[in-house]
Design a protein around this motif. Structure first.
Motif, PDB file in Angstrom:
ATOM      1  N   PRO A 120      -9.184  34.913  74.974  1.00 45.34           N
ATOM      2  CA  PRO A 120     -10.606  35.258  74.811  1.00 45.34           C
ATOM      3  C   PRO A 120     -11.385  35.152  76.115  1.00 45.34           C
ATOM      4  N   LEU A 121     -11.099  34.132  76.925  1.00 41.66           N
ATOM      5  CA  LEU A 121     -11.752  34.010  78.223  1.00 41.66           C
ATOM      6  C   LEU A 121     -11.341  35.154  79.145  1.00 41.66           C
ATOM      7  N   ALA A 122     -10.061  35.532  79.079  1.00 37.22           N
ATOM      8  CA  ALA A 122      -9.576  36.635  79.910  1.00 37.22           C
ATOM      9  C   ALA A 122     -10.238  37.948  79.498  1.00 37.22           C
ATOM     10  N   ALA A 123     -10.428  38.135  78.203  1.00 38.08           N
ATOM     11  CA  ALA A 123     -11.072  39.362  77.727  1.00 38.08           C
ATOM     12  C   ALA A 123     -12.527  39.421  78.183  1.00 38.08           C
ATOM     13  N   ALA A 124     -13.207  38.273  78.121  1.00 42.18           N
ATOM     14  CA  ALA A 124     -14.596  38.238  78.572  1.00 42.18           C
ATOM     15  C   ALA A 124     -14.688  38.547  80.056  1.00 42.18           C
ATOM     16  N   GLU A 125     -13.753  38.026  80.835  1.00 40.69           N
ATOM     17  CA  GLU A 125     -13.747  38.305  82.265  1.00 40.69           C
ATOM     18  C   GLU A 125     -13.445  39.778  82.522  1.00 40.69           C
ATOM     19  N   ALA A 126     -12.510  40.326  81.739  1.00 41.36           N
ATOM     20  CA  ALA A 126     -12.175  41.748  81.897  1.00 41.36           C
ATOM     21  C   ALA A 126     -13.396  42.632  81.665  1.00 41.36           C
ATOM     22  N   ARG A 127     -14.198  42.284  80.669  1.00 40.68           N
ATOM     23  CA  ARG A 127     -15.404  43.073  80.401  1.00 40.68           C
ATOM     24  C   ARG A 127     -16.374  42.997  81.576  1.00 40.68           C
ATOM     25  N   ALA A 128     -16.459  41.818  82.197  1.00 46.94           N
ATOM     26  CA  ALA A 128     -17.342  41.666  83.354  1.00 46.94           C
ATOM     27  C   ALA A 128     -16.868  42.498  84.531  1.00 46.94           C
ATOM     28  N   TYR A 129     -15.569  42.775  84.560  1.00 46.56           N
ATOM     29  CA  TYR A 129     -15.006  43.595  85.633  1.00 46.56           C
ATOM     30  C   TYR A 129     -14.963  45.081  85.268  1.00 46.56           C
ATOM     31  N   GLY A 130     -15.589  45.453  84.160  1.00 47.01           N
ATOM     32  CA  GLY A 130     -15.724  46.870  83.845  1.00 47.01           C
ATOM     33  C   GLY A 130     -14.791  47.405  82.786  1.00 47.01           C
ATOM     34  N   TRP A 131     -13.940  46.563  82.211  1.00 49.25           N
ATOM     35  CA  TRP A 131     -13.012  47.027  81.194  1.00 49.25           C
ATOM     36  C   TRP A 131     -13.633  46.927  79.797  1.00 49.25           C
ATOM     37  N   SER A 132     -13.198  47.801  78.913  1.00 49.42           N
ATOM     38  CA  SER A 132     -13.574  47.691  77.497  1.00 49.42           C
ATOM     39  C   SER A 132     -12.505  46.863  76.811  1.00 49.42           C
ATOM     40  N   ALA A 133     -12.702  45.576  76.827  1.00 47.90           N
ATOM     41  CA  ALA A 133     -11.672  44.656  76.324  1.00 47.90           C
ATOM     42  C   ALA A 133     -12.205  43.884  75.135  1.00 47.90           C
ATOM     43  N   ASP A 134     -11.635  44.134  73.978  1.00 45.68           N
ATOM     44  CA  ASP A 134     -12.016  43.428  72.762  1.00 45.68           C
ATOM     45  C   ASP A 134     -10.766  42.924  72.059  1.00 45.68           C
ATOM     46  N   LEU A 135     -10.831  41.692  71.576  1.00 47.26           N
ATOM     47  CA  LEU A 135      -9.711  41.091  70.868  1.00 47.26           C
ATOM     48  C   LEU A 135     -10.006  41.053  69.377  1.00 47.26           C
ATOM     49  N   GLY A 136      -9.004  41.326  68.587  1.00 43.50           N
ATOM     50  CA  GLY A 136      -9.136  41.147  67.152  1.00 43.50           C
ATOM     51  C   GLY A 136      -8.928  39.686  66.796  1.00 43.50           C
ATOM     52  N   PRO A 137      -8.804  39.373  65.513  1.00 41.46           N
ATOM     53  CA  PRO A 137      -8.582  37.988  65.095  1.00 41.46           C
ATOM     54  C   PRO A 137      -7.208  37.487  65.557  1.00 41.46           C
ATOM     55  N   PHE A 138      -7.135  36.185  65.805  1.00 39.05           N
ATOM     56  CA  PHE A 138      -5.871  35.596  66.247  1.00 39.05           C
ATOM     57  C   PHE A 138      -4.916  35.483  65.071  1.00 39.05           C
ATOM     58  N   ASP A 139      -3.672  35.935  65.260  1.00 42.87           N
ATOM     59  CA  ASP A 139      -2.653  35.926  64.214  1.00 42.87           C
ATOM     60  C   ASP A 139      -1.746  34.717  64.434  1.00 42.87           C
ATOM     61  N   TRP A 140      -2.116  33.583  63.868  1.00 40.13           N
ATOM     62  CA  TRP A 140      -1.341  32.365  64.047  1.00 40.13           C
ATOM     63  C   TRP A 140       0.087  32.492  63.513  1.00 40.13           C
ATOM     64  N   PRO A 141       0.316  33.021  62.298  1.00 42.61           N
ATOM     65  CA  PRO A 141       1.696  33.129  61.809  1.00 42.61           C
ATOM     66  C   PRO A 141       2.593  33.930  62.759  1.00 42.61           C
ATOM     67  N   ARG A 142       2.049  35.004  63.311  1.00 44.04           N
ATOM     68  CA  ARG A 142       2.850  35.824  64.234  1.00 44.04           C
ATOM     69  C   ARG A 142       3.191  35.025  65.498  1.00 44.04           C
ATOM     70  N   PHE A 143       2.179  34.401  66.085  1.00 47.87           N
ATOM     71  CA  PHE A 143       2.421  33.595  67.281  1.00 47.87           C
ATOM     72  C   PHE A 143       3.378  32.447  66.975  1.00 47.87           C
ATOM     73  N   HIS A 144       3.145  31.777  65.864  1.00 47.45           N
ATOM     74  CA  HIS A 144       3.950  30.604  65.526  1.00 47.45           C
ATOM     75  C   HIS A 144       5.407  30.980  65.316  1.00 47.45           C
ATOM     76  N   GLY A 145       5.659  32.119  64.690  1.00 48.65           N
ATOM     77  CA  GLY A 145       7.042  32.559  64.497  1.00 48.65           C
ATOM     78  C   GLY A 145       7.746  32.801  65.824  1.00 48.65           C
ATOM     79  N   THR A 146       7.054  33.450  66.757  1.00 46.35           N
ATOM     80  CA  THR A 146       7.632  33.688  68.077  1.00 46.35           C
ATOM     81  C   THR A 146       7.863  32.376  68.818  1.00 46.35           C
ATOM     82  N   LEU A 147       6.924  31.441  68.655  1.00 52.33           N
ATOM     83  CA  LEU A 147       7.058  30.133  69.293  1.00 52.33           C
ATOM     84  C   LEU A 147       8.295  29.402  68.779  1.00 52.33           C
ATOM     85  N   MET A 148       8.507  29.396  67.469  1.00 53.21           N
ATOM     86  CA  MET A 148       9.668  28.711  66.893  1.00 53.21           C
ATOM     87  C   MET A 148      10.979  29.339  67.376  1.00 53.21           C
ATOM     88  N   THR A 149      10.976  30.659  67.514  1.00 54.68           N
ATOM     89  CA  THR A 149      12.171  31.336  68.027  1.00 54.68           C
ATOM     90  C   THR A 149      12.484  30.897  69.452  1.00 54.68           C
TER      91      THR A 149
END
Length: 467
Positions: free
Chosen positions: A63-92
């Protein structure tokens, strides 16, 4: 009299970073090695500490990176964080690392027993399945476990291990503590969108033991991130409620949270190891008392890592373990110097990193010149951030030797690793001054500070240097 025959030359209890390193190196030196691990190979750092925590820090920073990207001229928006998806990759990923630890040890010739082990006597180990093995040398590398204070209802709270096992993120959480773990988890959870509060029983900045300026800057950064930092505050009781956990604090007020996590330190994991039968000495916290060779009061029993409560960091455990194996089985006696150990706290957007004496410690020790620079880094300043970085060197005015370095900056952990090399070698301020700057970088401040910001002298008022 001939030496008795043993089933192995070394039996290691604990399959974490220290235990595996000692086992592997001893085996490569030709020793017959067995190792027992009751949980998962890789230990705290790999399975429930440094590695998954750092990956969670990376995830929380977007989220901080996206906010910085917008300040640098990018159209950067993040959707909701998908914990199950991240957590599954982490366990792997953790499964992969555990398999690598196991494979590397076995390839070196180590026999692994995936169960709990206890000490029967100075040369005998008993496994949970009833088997016993005789061994010439025992190494204890079982690490530490989270400590939870004796508070009514504390069984309702999580410990750091539990954070990596959550099936879903809570909407709100109370963290109790003020050290590495509490501050890093506060950064992570707030970054992932959890309403995060942190309670510290002392009415002072977080990260006790670090340089005072770093502590203040880290505390303010957490607040700026949205963490509700409550100083001079601690839970007196926890109770289950329909809408979460009801927490009553020391000042009498009550709040409710979806989850409570205690990050109030760790204690050596020495219970039920059979040590009481051996004559191995333990201190008041349960840590195994060892000498400079990691040897306990019993000549055949050694210990490395957090179980000794010397410097509780993974690289220290690894270094102690390697030195032990080289000394005992490689014919290369080596000790570990614990005086200069770099460390980092992985906050966002700026990290805390340090090596050597703090300004407070240096002041108490004797004369010291303090070189310090605070500034807004170009990258974040352009994006509208007001967060200021700190670069600080502490110098002995008599020898010119650099006694300490303290950083509050982006990727400070990466920087302190490089700075630790010259400081460990005994570099002077003149050595730093003779180094050409790389421009434009934030790290060039380390070699461009020409005049001390302040001087501490014993029995004298600290004076401001004039540039």
């Amino acid at each position: 009299m001939a030496e008795p025959e043993f089933d192995c030359d070394l039996f290691v209890i604990g399959g974490g970073s220290g235990g595996v390193r000692a086992a592997r190196i001893a085996a490569t030196h030709g020793a017959r090695v067995m190792l027992a691990e009751e949980s998962r190979m890789g230990g705290t750092c790999v399975i429930r500490g440094c590695v998954p925590k750092k990956l969670m820090v990376f995830a929380s920073a977007h989220p901080l990176a996206a906010a910085e990207a917008r300040a640098y001229g990018w159209s950067a928006d993040l959707g909701p964080f998908d914990w199950p998806r991240f957590h599954g990759t982490l366990m792997t990923e953790l499964d992969r690392l555990e398999a690598a630890y196991t494979r590397n040890a076995e390839n070196a010739g180590v026999t692994i027993h995936h169960q709990r082990a206890r000490i029967v006597d100075h040369h005998t180990i008993a496994l949970a399945d009833g088997r016993q093995f005789s061994t010439k040398t025992i190494l204890i590398a079982v690490g530490g476990r989270p400590f939870v204070p004796d508070v009514e209802g504390a069984e309702l709270a999580m410990i750091s291990d539990d954070l990596f096992l959550m099936e879903q993120l809570p909407k709100s959480i109370l963290l109790v503590g003020a050290g590495f773990i509490a501050c890093e988890f506060a950064t992570i959870l707030a970054g992932l969108g959890v309403e995060t509060s942190l309670a510290y029983r002392r009415d002072e900045p977080l990260l006790r033991g670090f340089d005072g300026e770093l502590r203040e800057m880290a505390t303010e950064q957490l607040r700026a991130l949205g963490v509700n930092v409550m100083l001079g505050t601690e839970p007196k009781s926890l109770a289950k409620a329909d809408d979460g956990i009801a927490v009553v604090f020391n000042d009498g007020h009550e709040r409710r949270y979806d989850a409570v996590l205690y990050a109030t330190g760790r204690a050596p994991y020495t219970g039920d190891l059979g040590l009481e039968k051996t004559g191995v000495h333990r201190d008041g916290r349960g840590a195994i008392v060892v000498d400079e060779w990691s040897q306990s009061a019993v000549p055949s029993i050694f210990a490395v890592g957090d179980v000794t409560d010397r410097v509780n960091l993974t690289p220290v455990a690894i270094r102690e373990a390697h030195a032990f194996a080289d000394t005992m089985f490689g014919g290369r006696p080596r000790k570990v110097d614990h005086d200069l150990v770099a460390s980092a706290v992985y906050l966002r957007p700026f990290e805390v990193a340090t090596i050597g004496l703090t300004e407070e410690e240096a002041h108490d020790r004797g004369p010291v010149d303090v070189y310090a620079a605070t500034f807004r880094p170009m990258r974040s300043a352009f994006a509208g951030s007001n967060v200021r970085a700190l670069f600080k060197l502490l110098v002995d005015p008599e020898t010119d030797r650099v006694l300490g370095c303290h950083l509050f900056a982006p990727d400070a952990g990466e920087l302190i690793q490089l700075v630790a090399i010259p400081i460990t070698m005994g570099a002077t301020k003149a050595d730093f001054d003779a180094t050409m700057a790389v421009h434009p970088t934030i790290a060039e401040e380390l070699v461009t500070m020409r005049e001390p910001a302040r001087r501490h002298r014993p029995d004298a008022v600290s004076e401001r240097a004039t540039a």
